[in-house]
Design a protein around this motif. Structure first.
Motif, PDB file in Angstrom:
ATOM      1  N   ALA A   1      29.303   8.098  27.264  1.00  0.00           N
ATOM      2  CA  ALA A   1      27.881   7.779  27.419  1.00  0.00           C
ATOM      3  C   ALA A   1      27.706   6.349  27.929  1.00  0.00           C
ATOM      4  CB  ALA A   1      27.149   7.970  26.094  1.00  0.00           C
ATOM      5  N   GLU A   2      28.500   5.416  27.411  1.00  0.00           N
ATOM      6  CA  GLU A   2      28.451   4.026  27.875  1.00  0.00           C
ATOM      7  C   GLU A   2      28.901   3.939  29.336  1.00  0.00           C
ATOM      8  OE1 GLU A   2      27.886   0.099  28.343  1.00  0.00           O
ATOM      9  OE2 GLU A   2      27.225   1.285  26.628  1.00  0.00           O
TER      10      GLU A   2
ATOM     11  N   GLN B   1      28.564   6.275  31.552  1.00  0.00           N
ATOM     12  CA  GLN B   1      27.487   6.824  32.377  1.00  0.00           C
ATOM     13  C   GLN B   1      26.358   5.814  32.550  1.00  0.00           C
ATOM     14  OE1 GLN B   1      26.785  10.473  30.251  1.00  0.00           O
ATOM     15  NE2 GLN B   1      28.139  11.629  31.604  1.00  0.00           N
ATOM     16  N   ARG B   2      26.059   5.050  31.494  1.00  0.00           N
ATOM     17  CA  ARG B   2      25.055   3.991  31.622  1.00  0.00           C
ATOM     18  C   ARG B   2      25.541   2.921  32.605  1.00  0.00           C
ATOM     19  NH1 ARG B   2      24.276   5.083  26.178  1.00  0.00           N
ATOM     20  NH2 ARG B   2      25.746   3.487  25.480  1.00  0.00           N
TER      21      ARG B   2
END
Length: 164
Positions: free
Chosen positions: A149-150, A152-153
């Motif tokens: 998720a990090e 992707q950010r």
């Protein structure tokens, strides 16, 4: 050793993004650093001997004007999977010989090849940010599965800098 050597900046070069990722959860102190300046992408990742012994860092870079694709996710190496299958077949052959001959050497060979098979198959998948350049090369900033998720950010932010 939380990160490698700082990226040397040229005169007038400004850092636009910098982030760290942990490619191996067991070796959490070894970090991969992604630095985006106004001129280039720099990936600084740990170099490990035999996958265990820290032996410095590898720094790879590419000019921003040559980055043609930015991807985030999981990548499976076909080469490592094939290596795992070949080692697995060799391990079965060694086991067959150990059973047929009753020789301890073949049993030891079976165990070593089995460990090699497991390592090859488990290391076949890489999670992270992949920068493909116009020459066909790929810069990989590996991250842990829990950091997807990090990543992707970071990809969204880097994508704005590169293509926005």
């Amino acid at each position: 050793m939380t990160h490698g050597s700082q990226t040397a900046l040229a005169a007038g070069e400004m850092v636009r993004y910098q982030g760290q990722f942990t490619p191996h959860m067991i070796r959490a102190h070894m970090k991969t650093t992604v630095t985006i300046t106004d001129r280039r992408v720099v990936v600084n990742k740990p170099h490990m001997l035999f996958g265990l012994i820290p032996h410095g860092y590898l720094e790879a870079e590419s000019p921003l004007r040559h980055i043609s694709q930015l991807s985030v996710g999981h990548h499976t190496s076909g080469r490592r999977l094939v290596l795992g299958v070949v080692l697995g077949l060799c391990a079965l052959s060694a086991l067959w010989q150990a059973v047929a001959d009753g020789d301890v050497r073949y049993l030891l060979a079976f165990l070593v090849l089995l460990v090699g098979t497991i390592v090859a198959v488990l290391s076949a998948t890489t999670t992270g940010i992949f920068f493909r350049n116009t020459g066909g090369g790929v810069l990989v900033a590996s991250s842990g599965r829990s950091e997807l998720a990090e990543a992707q950010r970071a990809r969204a932010e880097i994508g704005q800098l590169l293509f926005g």
